[in-house]
Design an enzyme around this catalytic site. Structure first.
Site, PDB file in Angstrom:
ATOM      1  NE  ARG A 112      -9.015  -2.771  -0.367  1.00 28.22           N
ATOM      2  CZ  ARG A 112      -9.429  -1.795  -1.202  1.00 28.22           C
ATOM      3  NH1 ARG A 112     -10.539  -1.936  -1.903  1.00 28.22           N
ATOM      4  NH2 ARG A 112      -8.737  -0.681  -1.348  1.00 28.22           N
ATOM      5  CD  GLU A 211     -11.238   4.831   1.722  1.00 38.74           C
ATOM      6  OE1 GLU A 211     -10.081   4.726   2.177  1.00 38.74           O
ATOM      7  OE2 GLU A 211     -11.475   4.910   0.509  1.00 38.74           O
ATOM      8  NE  ARG A 215     -12.356  -0.622   1.891  1.00 41.48           N
ATOM      9  CZ  ARG A 215     -11.317   0.196   1.669  1.00 41.48           C
ATOM     10  NH1 ARG A 215     -10.119  -0.165   2.026  1.00 41.48           N
ATOM     11  NH2 ARG A 215     -11.529   1.386   1.114  1.00 41.48           N
ATOM     12  CB  CYS A 257     -12.494   6.572  -2.151  1.00 40.00           C
ATOM     13  SG  CYS A 257     -11.214   7.235  -3.230  1.00 40.00           S
ATOM     14  CB  THR A 259      -9.727   5.140  -6.058  1.00 41.11           C
ATOM     15  OG1 THR A 259      -9.898   4.924  -4.636  1.00 41.11           O
ATOM     16  CG2 THR A 259      -9.240   6.544  -6.326  1.00 41.11           C
ATOM     17  NE  ARG A 266      -4.545  -2.324  -1.714  1.00 48.05           N
ATOM     18  CZ  ARG A 266      -3.264  -2.692  -1.569  1.00 48.05           C
ATOM     19  NH1 ARG A 266      -2.455  -2.792  -2.609  1.00 48.05           N
ATOM     20  NH2 ARG A 266      -2.793  -3.003  -0.383  1.00 48.05           N
ATOM     21  NE  ARG A 295      -2.036   1.116  -2.501  1.00 48.37           N
ATOM     22  CZ  ARG A 295      -3.205   1.167  -1.866  1.00 48.37           C
ATOM     23  NH1 ARG A 295      -3.358   0.636  -0.667  1.00 48.37           N
ATOM     24  NH2 ARG A 295      -4.247   1.749  -2.421  1.00 48.37           N
ATOM     25  CD  GLU A 300      -4.348   5.301   0.193  1.00 48.23           C
ATOM     26  OE1 GLU A 300      -5.131   5.083   1.133  1.00 48.23           O
ATOM     27  OE2 GLU A 300      -4.706   5.784  -0.882  1.00 48.23           O
TER      28      GLU A 300
HETATM   29  P1  ADP Z   1      -6.386  -1.524   1.485  1.00 47.01           P
HETATM   30  O1  ADP Z   1      -5.611  -2.546   0.730  1.00 47.01           O
HETATM   31  O2  ADP Z   1      -7.521  -2.158   2.232  1.00 47.01           O
HETATM   32  O3  ADP Z   1      -6.734  -0.341   0.663  1.00 47.01           O
HETATM   33  P2  ADP Z   1      -3.931  -0.669   2.740  1.00 47.01           P
HETATM   34  O4  ADP Z   1      -3.234  -0.688   1.438  1.00 47.01           O
HETATM   35  O5  ADP Z   1      -3.821   0.549   3.586  1.00 47.01           O
HETATM   36  O6  ADP Z   1      -5.483  -1.000   2.675  1.00 47.01           O
HETATM   37  O7  ADP Z   1      -3.366  -1.923   3.588  1.00 47.01           O
HETATM   38  C1  ADP Z   1      -4.000  -2.207   4.815  1.00 47.01           C
HETATM   39  C2  ADP Z   1      -3.101  -3.149   5.581  1.00 47.01           C
HETATM   40  O8  ADP Z   1      -2.999  -4.372   4.843  1.00 47.01           O
HETATM   41  C3  ADP Z   1      -1.669  -2.604   5.701  1.00 47.01           C
HETATM   42  O9  ADP Z   1      -1.159  -2.953   6.982  1.00 47.01           O
HETATM   43  C4  ADP Z   1      -0.917  -3.372   4.663  1.00 47.01           C
HETATM   44  O10 ADP Z   1       0.438  -3.531   5.013  1.00 47.01           O
HETATM   45  C5  ADP Z   1      -1.634  -4.700   4.685  1.00 47.01           C
HETATM   46  N1  ADP Z   1      -1.466  -5.452   3.434  1.00 47.01           N
HETATM   47  C6  ADP Z   1      -1.830  -5.088   2.186  1.00 47.01           C
HETATM   48  N2  ADP Z   1      -1.483  -6.060   1.314  1.00 47.01           N
HETATM   49  C7  ADP Z   1      -0.891  -7.069   2.040  1.00 47.01           C
HETATM   50  C8  ADP Z   1      -0.341  -8.343   1.726  1.00 47.01           C
HETATM   51  N3  ADP Z   1      -0.321  -8.819   0.468  1.00 47.01           N
HETATM   52  N4  ADP Z   1       0.158  -9.090   2.734  1.00 47.01           N
HETATM   53  C9  ADP Z   1       0.130  -8.642   4.021  1.00 47.01           C
HETATM   54  N5  ADP Z   1      -0.404  -7.448   4.388  1.00 47.01           N
HETATM   55  C10 ADP Z   1      -0.894  -6.677   3.400  1.00 47.01           C
HETATM   56  N1  DAR Z   2      -6.048   9.998  -0.191  1.00 45.12           N
HETATM   57  C1  DAR Z   2      -7.182  10.279  -1.065  1.00 45.12           C
HETATM   58  C2  DAR Z   2      -7.817   8.966  -1.560  1.00 45.12           C
HETATM   59  C3  DAR Z   2      -6.976   8.232  -2.549  1.00 45.12           C
HETATM   60  C4  DAR Z   2      -7.413   6.789  -2.790  1.00 45.12           C
HETATM   61  N2  DAR Z   2      -7.169   5.978  -1.570  1.00 45.12           N
HETATM   62  C5  DAR Z   2      -8.160   5.610  -0.768  1.00 45.12           C
HETATM   63  N3  DAR Z   2      -9.403   5.719  -1.140  1.00 45.12           N
HETATM   64  N4  DAR Z   2      -7.850   5.037   0.408  1.00 45.12           N
HETATM   65  C6  DAR Z   2      -6.700  11.145  -2.230  1.00 45.12           C
HETATM   66  O1  DAR Z   2      -7.533  11.826  -2.839  1.00 45.12           O
HETATM   67  O2  DAR Z   2      -5.512  11.107  -2.492  1.00 45.12           O
END
Ligand code: ADP
Ligand code: DAR
Length: 342
Positions: A112, A211, A215, A257, A259, A266, A295, A300
């Site tokens: 993404r 956010e 996305r 953000c 990050t 990601r 993760r 997250e």
């Molecule tokens: P982002 O990657 O956009 O920062 P998150 O880490 O919160 O967001 O993940 C958003 C959704 O995508 C969550 O439900 C997570 O389980 C799912 N996800 C992330 N990576 C994968 C993957 N490789 N395969 C399936 N689902 C994924």
């Molecule tokens: N939870 C915020 C943001 C951390 C990075 N993750 C994002 N952007 N989704 C923190 O300051 O921990």
């Protein structure tokens, strides 16, 4: 606004780098969108356990408050004030032949990027009217997609709770904004003008006004990392024909953000590593060597389940999109080799 009383509970990079001197220099400033220092650090003040603790309200925030953002960006991304960011979305530069054991270990692959419209402020300081405009601009462009990207936009208001919960459970849809986003005003007027676009097979999805304003997500079962990357690139190139994304030669793609700055990418796999799960020291050392982040499998702040982990690139700024995916590919290949040897 008085200088915050930081305690040992405050873990964020914001609390670490916001000296009284920087605070006094910045506390009366505001951007052309009336975004202040207090707004920028509110999330980190309300949530002492924040890792970062600060959000930008517009592209201007990164310059106006650079005395605070720059040391945070330096520490998180190892990226200096005068460094330049180079994008590379040429899939032919990725060296990622299908891993022969891919499907034995990799459950799914997801790549993404975050994007924000150039002519708009960022989520923490947009108005309800601007958020509505963004939803209309982006959804109308997405509805023109053809081929395997063709799909439909669903605003959260038009999704039943059952459908929303099912999309979240199946990892397609964002969870309702957490307390960090809430304190950054990113949940304002929720769920108005938020939604998800996806194609029939749910291998291409776009979140609107979470956010970031977009996305853009490519994902599928299994471990064909190159195919997921190629689909994402095709989608980005289509969207770029009808909208201009906020970008700078220094910080790359601009995100709320810090990050996510740079590629805002990601690239992750959900991968089964039960033997490495029993030797976290070895697991983490390999991830450090390949610039990988570990993760949980529900996004997250979630935990691993059943020896399944979300493994993704840690580097986002100062490296290209091809390098982000190469980091993830090379690291996942190494993790599988070690898992097989245990
Ligand atoms: P982002 O990657 O956009 O920062 P998150 O880490 O919160 O967001 O993940 C958003 C959704 O995508 C969550 O439900 C997570 O389980 C799912 N996800 C992330 N990576 C994968 C993957 N490789 N395969 C399936 N689902 C994924
Ligand atoms: N939870 C915020 C943001 C951390 C990075 N993750 C994002 N952007 N989704 C923190 O300051 O921990």
């Amino acid at each position: 606004m008085n200088y915050p009383e930081f305690t040992s509970e405050h873990k964020s990079l914001m609390s670490k780098h916001l000296s009284k001197e920087i605070f006094d220099k910045l506390k009366t400033k505001q951007t052309s969108n009336n975004y202040t220092l207090q707004m920028a650090i509110n999330s980190g003040l309300k949530n002492p356990d924040s890792g970062i603790g600060i959000y930008a309200g517009d592209k201007e925030s990164y310059e106006l408050y650079q005395d605070l953002f720059d040391p945070i960006i330096k520490e998180y991304h190892n990226f200096n004030t005068n460094d330049k960011h180079q994008s590379n979305l040429n899939v032919n530069d990725l060296k990622a032949p299908l891993l022969k054991d891919a499907d034995d270990f990799i459950i799914s692959t997801r790549i993404r990027v975050g994007r924000n419209l150039d002519q708009m402020p960022l989520g923490p300081s947009i108005s309800d009217k601007q958020r509505n405009e963004i939803e209309n601009i982006v959804s109308s462009s997405l509805n023109k997609l053809e081929g395997d990207l063709k799909g439909k936009y669903f605003s959260l208001n038009n999704l039943s709770k059952e459908d929303r919960d099912s999309l979240i459970k199946d990892h397609f849809l964002f969870k309702e904004g957490d307390r960090f986003l809430e304190a950054a005003s990113l949940n304002n007027s929720w769920p108005e003008n938020r939604g998800i676009f996806h194609n029939v097979n749910k291998t291409f999805l776009v979140w609107i006004n979470e956010e970031d304003q977009l996305r853009i997500i490519s994902m599928q079962k299994g471990g064909d990392i190159k195919e997921v990357f190629e689909r994402l690139i095709n989608a980005i190139k289509f969207l770029e024909k009808s909208m201009s994304f906020s970008f700078s030669s220094h910080l790359g793609y601009i995100t709320s953000c810090p990050t996510n700055l740079g590629t805002a990418m990601r690239a992750s796999v959900h991968i089964k590593l039960p033997k490495l799960a029993n030797d976290m020291n070895k697991f983490e050392n390999i991830c450090d060597k390949y610039f990988l982040q570990i993760r949980g499998i529900n996004g997250e702040h979630s935990e691993s389940e059943g020896g399944i982990y979300d493994i993704s690139n840690k580097r986002r700024l100062g490296v290209s999109e091809v390098q982000c995916v190469q980091d993830m590919y090379d690291g996942v290949k190494a993790l599988i080799e070690v898992e097989k040897s245990l």
